[in-house]
Design a protein around this motif. Structure first.
Motif, PDB file in Angstrom:
ATOM      1  N   LYS A 209      10.815  25.851   6.773  1.00 26.30           N
ATOM      2  CA  LYS A 209       9.734  24.919   6.442  1.00 26.30           C
ATOM      3  C   LYS A 209       8.366  25.591   6.526  1.00 26.30           C
ATOM      4  CE  LYS A 209      12.206  20.699   7.713  1.00 26.30           C
ATOM      5  NZ  LYS A 209      12.285  19.517   8.610  1.00 26.30           N
ATOM      6  N   SER A 210       8.158  26.405   7.543  1.00 25.69           N
ATOM      7  CA  SER A 210       6.872  27.097   7.686  1.00 25.69           C
ATOM      8  C   SER A 210       6.639  28.062   6.523  1.00 25.69           C
ATOM      9  CB  SER A 210       6.828  27.866   9.010  1.00 25.69           C
ATOM     10  OG  SER A 210       6.897  26.989  10.107  1.00 25.69           O
ATOM     11  N   GLY A 211       7.704  28.751   6.126  1.00 22.30           N
ATOM     12  CA  GLY A 211       7.577  29.707   5.030  1.00 22.30           C
ATOM     13  C   GLY A 211       7.189  29.046   3.723  1.00 22.30           C
ATOM     14  N   PHE A 212       7.829  27.931   3.404  1.00 19.08           N
ATOM     15  CA  PHE A 212       7.573  27.280   2.117  1.00 19.08           C
ATOM     16  C   PHE A 212       6.340  26.382   2.138  1.00 19.08           C
ATOM     17  CE2 PHE A 212      12.027  28.422   1.313  1.00 19.08           C
ATOM     18  CZ  PHE A 212      11.892  28.992   0.051  1.00 19.08           C
ATOM     19  N   GLN A 213       5.939  25.912   3.285  1.00 17.27           N
ATOM     20  CA  GLN A 213       4.707  25.124   3.351  1.00 17.27           C
ATOM     21  C   GLN A 213       3.479  26.004   3.115  1.00 17.27           C
ATOM     22  OE1 GLN A 213       5.197  23.266   7.162  1.00 17.27           O
ATOM     23  NE2 GLN A 213       6.438  21.580   6.353  1.00 17.27           N
ATOM     24  N   ARG A 215       3.742  28.809   0.875  1.00 13.90           N
ATOM     25  CA  ARG A 215       4.531  29.680   0.007  1.00 13.90           C
ATOM     26  C   ARG A 215       3.705  30.728  -0.736  1.00 13.90           C
ATOM     27  NH1 ARG A 215       8.270  26.371  -3.225  1.00 13.90           N
ATOM     28  NH2 ARG A 215       8.721  28.333  -4.257  1.00 13.90           N
ATOM     29  N   ARG A 216       2.406  30.565  -0.830  1.00 17.97           N
ATOM     30  CA  ARG A 216       1.578  31.589  -1.484  1.00 17.97           C
ATOM     31  C   ARG A 216       1.284  32.762  -0.557  1.00 17.97           C
ATOM     32  NH1 ARG A 216      -2.984  28.474  -5.195  1.00 17.97           N
ATOM     33  NH2 ARG A 216      -1.513  27.356  -6.541  1.00 17.97           N
ATOM     34  N   LYS A 217       1.513  32.559   0.711  1.00 16.56           N
ATOM     35  CA  LYS A 217       1.254  33.611   1.693  1.00 16.56           C
ATOM     36  C   LYS A 217       2.521  34.435   1.928  1.00 16.56           C
ATOM     37  CE  LYS A 217      -2.158  30.905   4.313  1.00 16.56           C
ATOM     38  NZ  LYS A 217      -2.494  30.361   5.656  1.00 16.56           N
ATOM     39  N   THR A 218       2.347  35.644   2.403  1.00 13.27           N
ATOM     40  CA  THR A 218       3.501  36.406   2.851  1.00 13.27           C
ATOM     41  C   THR A 218       4.035  35.753   4.109  1.00 13.27           C
ATOM     42  OG1 THR A 218       2.208  37.887   4.265  1.00 13.27           O
ATOM     43  CG2 THR A 218       2.520  38.554   1.950  1.00 13.27           C
ATOM     44  N   LEU A 219       5.289  36.015   4.427  1.00 11.44           N
ATOM     45  CA  LEU A 219       5.883  35.407   5.619  1.00 11.44           C
ATOM     46  C   LEU A 219       5.169  35.847   6.893  1.00 11.44           C
ATOM     47  CD1 LEU A 219       9.611  35.661   4.563  1.00 11.44           C
ATOM     48  CD2 LEU A 219       8.349  33.555   4.989  1.00 11.44           C
ATOM     49  N   ARG A 220       4.604  37.036   6.876  1.00 13.91           N
ATOM     50  CA  ARG A 220       3.861  37.528   8.048  1.00 13.91           C
ATOM     51  C   ARG A 220       2.719  36.564   8.386  1.00 13.91           C
ATOM     52  NH1 ARG A 220       3.492  42.123   6.427  1.00 13.91           N
ATOM     53  NH2 ARG A 220       5.076  43.154   7.716  1.00 13.91           N
ATOM     54  N   ASN A 221       2.060  36.041   7.362  1.00 12.71           N
ATOM     55  CA  ASN A 221       0.958  35.099   7.566  1.00 12.71           C
ATOM     56  C   ASN A 221       1.455  33.651   7.666  1.00 12.71           C
ATOM     57  OD1 ASN A 221      -1.157  37.036   7.504  1.00 12.71           O
ATOM     58  ND2 ASN A 221      -0.980  37.142   5.274  1.00 12.71           N
ATOM     59  N   ALA A 242       8.273  33.367   0.851  1.00 11.01           N
ATOM     60  CA  ALA A 242       9.482  32.594   1.153  1.00 11.01           C
ATOM     61  C   ALA A 242      10.424  32.494  -0.039  1.00 11.01           C
ATOM     62  CB  ALA A 242       9.088  31.194   1.636  1.00 11.01           C
ATOM     63  N   GLU A 243       9.883  32.334  -1.233  1.00 10.44           N
ATOM     64  CA  GLU A 243      10.724  32.135  -2.415  1.00 10.44           C
ATOM     65  C   GLU A 243      11.546  33.374  -2.775  1.00 10.44           C
ATOM     66  OE1 GLU A 243       7.617  33.000  -6.051  1.00 10.44           O
ATOM     67  OE2 GLU A 243       7.442  31.119  -4.960  1.00 10.44           O
ATOM     68  N   GLN A 244      11.230  34.509  -2.169  1.00 11.40           N
ATOM     69  CA  GLN A 244      11.951  35.747  -2.453  1.00 11.40           C
ATOM     70  C   GLN A 244      13.164  35.943  -1.542  1.00 11.40           C
ATOM     71  OE1 GLN A 244       8.049  38.051  -2.143  1.00 11.40           O
ATOM     72  NE2 GLN A 244       9.054  39.186  -3.791  1.00 11.40           N
ATOM     73  N   LEU A 245      13.311  35.115  -0.522  1.00  6.81           N
ATOM     74  CA  LEU A 245      14.392  35.277   0.442  1.00  6.81           C
ATOM     75  C   LEU A 245      15.599  34.409   0.098  1.00  6.81           C
ATOM     76  CD1 LEU A 245      12.030  36.588   2.043  1.00  6.81           C
ATOM     77  CD2 LEU A 245      13.038  35.584   4.106  1.00  6.81           C
TER      78      LEU A 245
END
Length: 262
Positions: A209-213, A215-221, A242-245
């Protein structure tokens, strides 16, 4: 019997095409070790009729929050053997209190609560081996989406972690009363062999949920609020969005995060 009036606040769009209702009922395999079917939002029983015809040896529970629909169904079916009409809100029901064994879920899901129905299904995943449903085409496409696209998201990952998902067919607006403004689709979910993730399930949901909320940011951010440990900062996967995982990528990432806290 007086026909039920579709109610906008309940998101009701009653299916009129009997061929499609039959096709939906036939899409439920009926052979995945369950003796119960729960229909969400039966309305006036168009799908219910075909469920009883196609799956005569399986108990059917028709659950609707609409009092008018319940009155109509009780009047129509009476004490029909193998069918139980229940006035209740599927999202608030304790399904295990009503049905003790495994149960398949089917229905024409109201557009405004379809995502909530899937989150509820995930809570019941060990009791629900199969789901067949009609819902907004856009949501259906999101659920079956693969990594790399803009429609791949939270529901895609969470559902595909526990179910094999399949897009079956598209349904045009004119077969409903009243016609919705968008197309619908029928999908099928079959429980996969994953009994337990190799990571903490609640943390997995939080990471997804954090990754896709964000989604324009890298997962690190995107995952900063989760407090990533310093030793994870250099992971290549955190430089992706997130969309790449894939589902397994999210599981692996969650496991590494969980392990770093131990």
């Amino acid at each position: 019997m007086t026909k039920v009036r579709p109610k906008k606040y309940l998101g009701q769009h009653f299916l009129r095409d009997l061929r499609i209702a039959e096709k939906i009922a036939q899409s439920l395999t009926g052979h995945l070790d369950y003796q119960n079917i729960l229909e969400v939002g039966p309305g006036m029983g168009v799908l219910t009729d075909f469920l009883m015809k196609e799956h005569p040896l399986i108990n059917i529970y028709a659950v609707d929050v609409d009092k008018e629909s319940i009155a109509f169904l009780n009047d129509r079916y009476g004490d029909r053997k193998g069918l139980e009409v229940i006035h209740g809100d599927f999202l608030r029901m304790n399904i295990s209190d009503t049905i003790k064994d495994k149960v398949a879920i089917i229905g024409n899901f109201p557009y405004n609560i379809s995502s909530q129905i899937f989150f509820k299904t995930l809570e019941l995943k060990d009791q629900v081996p199969e789901v067949v449903c009609m819902l907004q085409k856009e949501v259906a496409e999101r659920i079956v989406a693969k990594p790399g696209g803009k429609i791949y998201g939270i529901l895609s990952v969470l559902l595909q972690a526990f179910y094999e998902v399949e897009y079956l067919f598209t349904v045009e607006p004119h077969v409903f009363h009243p016609p919705p403004k968008v197309k619908s689709a029928v999908i099928r979910l079959i429980r996969n062999s994953t009994s337990q993730l190799k990571c903490d399930e609640q943390l997995f949901k939080k990471v997804v949920k954090s990754g896709f909320q964000n989604r324009r940011k890298t997962l690190r951010n995107a995952l900063k609020k989760i407090n990533l440990p310093a030793e994870m900062e250099g992971l290549d996967v955190l430089g992706k969005r997130a969309e790449q995982l894939s589902v397994n990528d999210f599981i692996d990432l969650t496991f590494k995060l969980q392990s770093s806290w131990m």
